[in-house]
Design an enzyme around this catalytic site. Structure first.
Site, PDB file in Angstrom:
ATOM      1  N   HIS A  53       0.903  -1.050   0.029  1.00  0.00           N
ATOM      2  CA  HIS A  53       0.003  -0.134   0.085  1.00  0.00           C
ATOM      3  C   HIS A  53       0.897   1.242   0.122  1.00  0.00           C
ATOM      4  O   HIS A  53       0.708   2.211  -0.714  1.00  0.00           O
ATOM      5  CB  HIS A  53      -1.035   0.223   1.192  1.00  0.00           C
ATOM      6  CG  HIS A  53      -1.809   1.041   1.319  1.00  0.00           C
ATOM      7  ND1 HIS A  53      -2.960   1.120   2.040  1.00  0.00           N
ATOM      8  CD2 HIS A  53      -1.810   2.275   0.671  1.00  0.00           C
ATOM      9  CE1 HIS A  53      -3.518   2.356   2.083  1.00  0.00           C
ATOM     10  NE2 HIS A  53      -3.088   3.007   1.033  1.00  0.00           N
TER      11      HIS A  53
ATOM     12  N   GLU B  70       0.911   8.215  -3.200  1.00  0.00           N
ATOM     13  CA  GLU B  70       1.590   7.582  -1.992  1.00  0.00           C
ATOM     14  C   GLU B  70       2.940   8.386  -2.030  1.00  0.00           C
ATOM     15  O   GLU B  70       3.600   8.770  -0.941  1.00  0.00           O
ATOM     16  CB  GLU B  70       2.172   5.881  -2.079  1.00  0.00           C
ATOM     17  CG  GLU B  70       0.883   4.968  -1.956  1.00  0.00           C
ATOM     18  CD  GLU B  70       0.222   5.362  -0.580  1.00  0.00           C
ATOM     19  OE1 GLU B  70       0.837   5.262   0.329  1.00  0.00           O
ATOM     20  OE2 GLU B  70      -0.928   5.465  -0.443  1.00  0.00           O
TER      21      GLU B  70
ATOM     22  N   HIS C 253       3.182  10.850   1.354  1.00  0.00           N
ATOM     23  CA  HIS C 253       4.256  10.061   2.277  1.00  0.00           C
ATOM     24  C   HIS C 253       5.560  10.447   2.072  1.00  0.00           C
ATOM     25  O   HIS C 253       6.502  10.400   3.063  1.00  0.00           O
ATOM     26  CB  HIS C 253       3.815   8.495   2.422  1.00  0.00           C
ATOM     27  CG  HIS C 253       2.393   8.194   2.930  1.00  0.00           C
ATOM     28  ND1 HIS C 253       1.942   8.630   4.108  1.00  0.00           N
ATOM     29  CD2 HIS C 253       1.410   7.672   2.132  1.00  0.00           C
ATOM     30  CE1 HIS C 253       0.532   8.284   4.061  1.00  0.00           C
ATOM     31  NE2 HIS C 253       0.228   7.693   2.639  1.00  0.00           N
TER      32      HIS C 253
HETATM   33  O1  U2P Z   1      -6.086   4.443   7.712  1.00  0.00           O
HETATM   34  C1  U2P Z   1      -6.732   5.086   6.874  1.00  0.00           C
HETATM   35  C2  U2P Z   1      -5.829   5.835   5.987  1.00  0.00           C
HETATM   36  O2  U2P Z   1      -5.011   6.700   6.662  1.00  0.00           O
HETATM   37  C3  U2P Z   1      -3.764   6.999   6.071  1.00  0.00           C
HETATM   38  N1  U2P Z   1      -2.778   6.497   7.018  1.00  0.00           N
HETATM   39  C4  U2P Z   1      -2.756   5.751   8.066  1.00  0.00           C
HETATM   40  C5  U2P Z   1      -2.096   5.388   9.114  1.00  0.00           C
HETATM   41  C6  U2P Z   1      -1.010   6.007   8.964  1.00  0.00           C
HETATM   42  O3  U2P Z   1       0.107   5.600   9.725  1.00  0.00           O
HETATM   43  N2  U2P Z   1      -0.322   6.840   7.931  1.00  0.00           N
HETATM   44  C7  U2P Z   1      -1.648   7.129   7.007  1.00  0.00           C
HETATM   45  O4  U2P Z   1      -1.185   7.821   6.250  1.00  0.00           O
HETATM   46  C8  U2P Z   1      -3.605   5.869   4.925  1.00  0.00           C
HETATM   47  O5  U2P Z   1      -3.811   6.842   3.610  1.00  0.00           O
HETATM   48  P1  U2P Z   1      -3.432   6.576   2.244  1.00  0.00           P
HETATM   49  O6  U2P Z   1      -2.134   6.503   2.357  1.00  0.00           O
HETATM   50  O7  U2P Z   1      -4.269   5.261   1.982  1.00  0.00           O
HETATM   51  O8  U2P Z   1      -3.912   8.022   1.536  1.00  0.00           O
HETATM   52  C9  U2P Z   1      -4.946   4.878   5.389  1.00  0.00           C
HETATM   53  O9  U2P Z   1      -5.352   4.462   4.067  1.00  0.00           O
END
Ligand code: U2P
Length: 266
Positions: free
Chosen positions: A67, A125, A129
């Site tokens: 993911h 992503e 992140h």
């Molecule tokens: O858990 C639901 C969404 O929150 C984001 N998430 C969760 C935990 C974490 O440590 N960091 C984080 O970003 C995720 O978002 P996404 O990357 O999918 O946009 C996760 O799907």
């Protein structure tokens, strides 16, 4: 202003109940979580198919897929969208086969990117992140390489199989056995997210020098997780019937993009 958005994050790409450091300066993260998805749980809800959706391959996926690699804080929050970048698929050419294999989107729709855009899952992503992963990761290719390296080095599907925890329909495993098997093989406690008793996601955590560590399993994590995502005492790793691409299930809409990806639109 754009500068403020770049420094402090906008929260635009954040989904649902996510806690944020939004509004505060986004300090350096504390640890990484490698978030893995279990296709068996996600793909059983697939109703429409498209070329980019890993659920639509002719053979069902029986391994965890990636993911994302997420920089996190020890208090259960995380930084996001730390600076502007333009996702460039061309920079990922050497990794494309690995990305397709290990990091497919499990949906057809395009994903939100940080500053009101949309793009492939990978763009979401790395923008959300990857831009917050300094001083460990500084740019796109390095972000994806780090995640794939960790994924291959710590193969969760194999770790579970060694403990006789296998993909199955109907069979249930004690949550404590799943956690103990990972702890033993990996050297840190995972986070497990469920949907109706099936594993939806499993996260492995790493120190900033990429050594295994425990994920947050205390109230810091659970306070941010909706009740429906908590795992019961017995959990399963289901499989699914792939939807074979036919004219009636596939709708290919070429996007105004130069990366050759196609998205399903409904
Ligand atoms: O858990 C639901 C969404 O929150 C984001 N998430 C969760 C935990 C974490 O440590 N960091 C984080 O970003 C995720 O978002 P996404 O990357 O999918 O946009 C996760 O799907």
């Amino acid at each position: 202003s754009l500068v403020a958005a770049g420094l402090f994050g906008t929260g635009l790409a954040r989904s649902s109940v996510a806690p944020a450091a939004v509004g505060k300066e986004q300090r350096e993260f504390d640890y990484f979580a490698l978030a893995l998805q279990w296709p068996g749980t996600i793909c059983s809800s697939t109703r429409h198919c498209c070329a980019v959706n890993g659920c639509c391959r002719s053979e069902a996926l029986h391994t965890f897929t990636i993911h994302g690699l997420w920089p996190d804080y020890d208090d259960g929050t995380w930084p996001s969208c730390c600076r502007h970048t333009s996702f460039d698929m061309d920079k990922l050419t050497p990794l494309k086969p690995a990305l397709d294999k290990y990091w497919p989107s499990l949906y057809c729709s395009s994903s939100s990117t940080c500053f009101s855009g949309r793009g492939p899952f990978w763009a979401h992503e790395v923008e959300k992140h990857g831009t917050c992963s300094a001083p460990v990761v500084h740019e796109e290719l390095q972000y994806f390489t780090a995640a794939i390296d960790l994924y291959l080095k710590y193969n969760v599907t194999e770790m579970l199989a060694t403990g006789d925890i296998l993909v199955s329909n109907g069979k249930e495993y004690a949550l404590s056995d799943v956690i103990d098997t990972i702890k033993h093989a990996f050297g840190g406690s995972p986070q497990i997210i469920c949907k109706k008793g099936s594993v939806e996601e499993l996260r492995l955590c790493f120190t900033k020098d990429l050594k295994p560590r425990d994920c947050l399993t205390t109230s810091a994590m659970y306070k941010n997780l909706s009740k429906s995502k908590h795992c019961p005492k017995k959990i399963s790793l289901p499989t699914y019937d792939p939807i074979v691409l036919t004219n009636s299930t596939l709708e290919i809409v070429p996007e105004a993009s130069d990366n050759g990806l196609y998205f399903y639109t409904s």
